[in-house]
Design an enzyme around this catalytic site. Sequence first.
Site, mmCIF file in Angstrom:
data_model
loop_
_atom_site.group_PDB
_atom_site.id
_atom_site.type_symbol
_atom_site.label_atom_id
_atom_site.label_comp_id
_atom_site.label_asym_id
_atom_site.label_seq_id
_atom_site.Cartn_x
_atom_site.Cartn_y
_atom_site.Cartn_z
ATOM 1 N N ASN A 1 19.076 16.857 46.035
ATOM 2 C CA ASN A 1 18.245 16.635 47.222
ATOM 3 C C ASN A 1 17.624 17.970 47.607
ATOM 4 O O ASN A 1 18.289 18.812 48.200
ATOM 5 C CB ASN A 1 19.124 16.075 48.356
ATOM 6 C CG ASN A 1 18.353 15.940 49.661
ATOM 7 O OD1 ASN A 1 17.126 16.063 49.690
ATOM 8 N ND2 ASN A 1 19.068 15.686 50.744
ATOM 9 N N LYS B 1 15.307 18.571 49.697
ATOM 10 C CA LYS B 1 14.879 18.635 51.099
ATOM 11 C C LYS B 1 13.444 19.198 51.180
ATOM 12 O O LYS B 1 12.651 18.932 50.284
ATOM 13 C CB LYS B 1 15.895 19.436 51.921
ATOM 14 C CG LYS B 1 17.331 18.905 51.693
ATOM 15 C CD LYS B 1 18.350 19.436 52.639
ATOM 16 C CE LYS B 1 19.704 18.804 52.295
ATOM 17 N NZ LYS B 1 20.752 19.177 53.225
ATOM 18 N N HIS C 1 19.325 9.672 55.229
ATOM 19 C CA HIS C 1 19.994 10.977 55.229
ATOM 20 C C HIS C 1 20.252 11.391 56.682
ATOM 21 O O HIS C 1 19.440 11.100 57.572
ATOM 22 C CB HIS C 1 19.123 12.018 54.521
ATOM 23 C CG HIS C 1 19.860 13.304 54.294
ATOM 24 N ND1 HIS C 1 20.023 14.229 55.290
ATOM 25 C CD2 HIS C 1 20.511 13.779 53.216
ATOM 26 C CE1 HIS C 1 20.746 15.249 54.813
ATOM 27 N NE2 HIS C 1 21.050 14.990 53.557
ATOM 28 N N GLU D 1 19.882 14.061 58.174
ATOM 29 C CA GLU D 1 18.792 14.852 58.776
ATOM 30 C C GLU D 1 17.665 13.950 59.259
ATOM 31 O O GLU D 1 17.003 14.246 60.260
ATOM 32 C CB GLU D 1 18.304 15.900 57.764
ATOM 33 C CG GLU D 1 19.336 17.025 57.614
ATOM 34 C CD GLU D 1 19.354 17.709 56.264
ATOM 35 O OE1 GLU D 1 18.385 17.568 55.495
ATOM 36 O OE2 GLU D 1 20.359 18.396 55.977
ATOM 37 N N GLU E 1 28.258 11.522 53.070
ATOM 38 C CA GLU E 1 27.980 12.918 53.386
ATOM 39 C C GLU E 1 28.476 13.234 54.797
ATOM 40 O O GLU E 1 27.756 12.986 55.785
ATOM 41 C CB GLU E 1 26.477 13.190 53.316
ATOM 42 C CG GLU E 1 25.883 12.944 51.949
ATOM 43 C CD GLU E 1 24.605 13.738 51.732
ATOM 44 O OE1 GLU E 1 24.564 14.507 50.784
ATOM 45 O OE2 GLU E 1 23.677 13.598 52.540
ATOM 46 N N GLY F 1 25.369 21.658 54.139
ATOM 47 C CA GLY F 1 24.744 22.974 54.289
ATOM 48 C C GLY F 1 25.604 23.995 55.013
ATOM 49 O O GLY F 1 25.115 25.054 55.415
ATOM 50 N N SER G 1 27.903 20.369 50.666
ATOM 51 C CA SER G 1 28.366 21.634 50.073
ATOM 52 C C SER G 1 29.110 21.431 48.753
ATOM 53 O O SER G 1 30.065 22.132 48.444
ATOM 54 C CB SER G 1 29.229 22.413 51.070
ATOM 55 O OG SER G 1 28.458 22.740 52.221
HETATM 56 P P1 PGA Z 1 24.283 20.481 50.810
HETATM 57 O O1 PGA Z 1 23.380 19.224 51.206
HETATM 58 O O2 PGA Z 1 24.747 20.285 49.388
HETATM 59 O O3 PGA Z 1 23.383 21.660 50.974
HETATM 60 O O4 PGA Z 1 25.443 20.511 51.762
HETATM 61 C C1 PGA Z 1 23.723 17.915 50.777
HETATM 62 C C2 PGA Z 1 22.752 16.933 51.382
HETATM 63 O O5 PGA Z 1 22.380 17.079 52.546
HETATM 64 O O6 PGA Z 1 22.330 15.968 50.699
#
Ligand code: PGA
Length: 254
Positions: free
Chosen positions: A11, A13, A98, A100, A168, A174, A215
């Site tokens: 992903n 983003k 997601h 976000e 998630e 993140g 992460s």
């Molecule tokens: P990350 O993001 O691996 O940077 O924690 C995962 C995601 O939001 O899909």
Amino acid sequence: MPARTPLIAGNWKMNTLPAEAGALAAAAGEAAAAVFGRAEVCVCPPFTSLAAALAALQGAPAAVGAQDCHAEASGAHTGDTAAEMLAAMGCAYVIVGHSERRTDHGETDAAVRAKAAAARRAGLTAIICVGETLAEREAGATEAVVERQIRGSVPEGARAADTVIAYEPVWAIGTGKTASPADAQAVHAHIRAVLTETMSAAGEAAAVRILYGGSMKPDNAAGLLAEADIDGGLIGGASLDAGAFAAVIKAAGA
Ligand code: PGA
């Protein structure tokens, strides 16, 4: 337990201009070729880099997905993109719901379910994201929150062929904090139990891939992927580093 081929999805983003996307996609394609038949790979660039990723992956055993779609096939929705448009480009996947987008754009479970249904209508596989916040985890509400999201976000009639779930935990995205393999496995097993109730066709819930995200990176991927119900990963930060993403892909194919 039916064999589920692990899926590693990147992903990206709101990152990458087309040139960088092409290079990252090509590297992911090479890593995918090395695990062909043992693990599947998908990269999800921003809309403006989809074409570059698709071109770079021509003939490679890796798929391309988008990060969102609209529920409608066409119409007066300025700035939105229909699942049909993504399918016509050559995309195979689309991430929906997601955290976000749930936070930044106020997407509800019902909106996410409509997007996942649109993905299926267009012939795409939806990667439907769920996960609890830190406050919800600390309140002991993880399973209840995730169950509510699964019941509300997975469309009726969903099949393993058109649906991937990504668990998630919001506090792990993140942040460098990862759920322990045992904690993640417990939530994944609960998700599969809920899907066993909600996916009516026999065997579908057992065949659905449930990815872990938050992460995930080379040094924790193998431990997470060793769990019975963790069928791959949705990788954010580490997917923007070709070497790190290749290492996660390799762990999935081991
Ligand atoms: P990350 O993001 O691996 O940077 O924690 C995962 C995601 O939001 O899909």
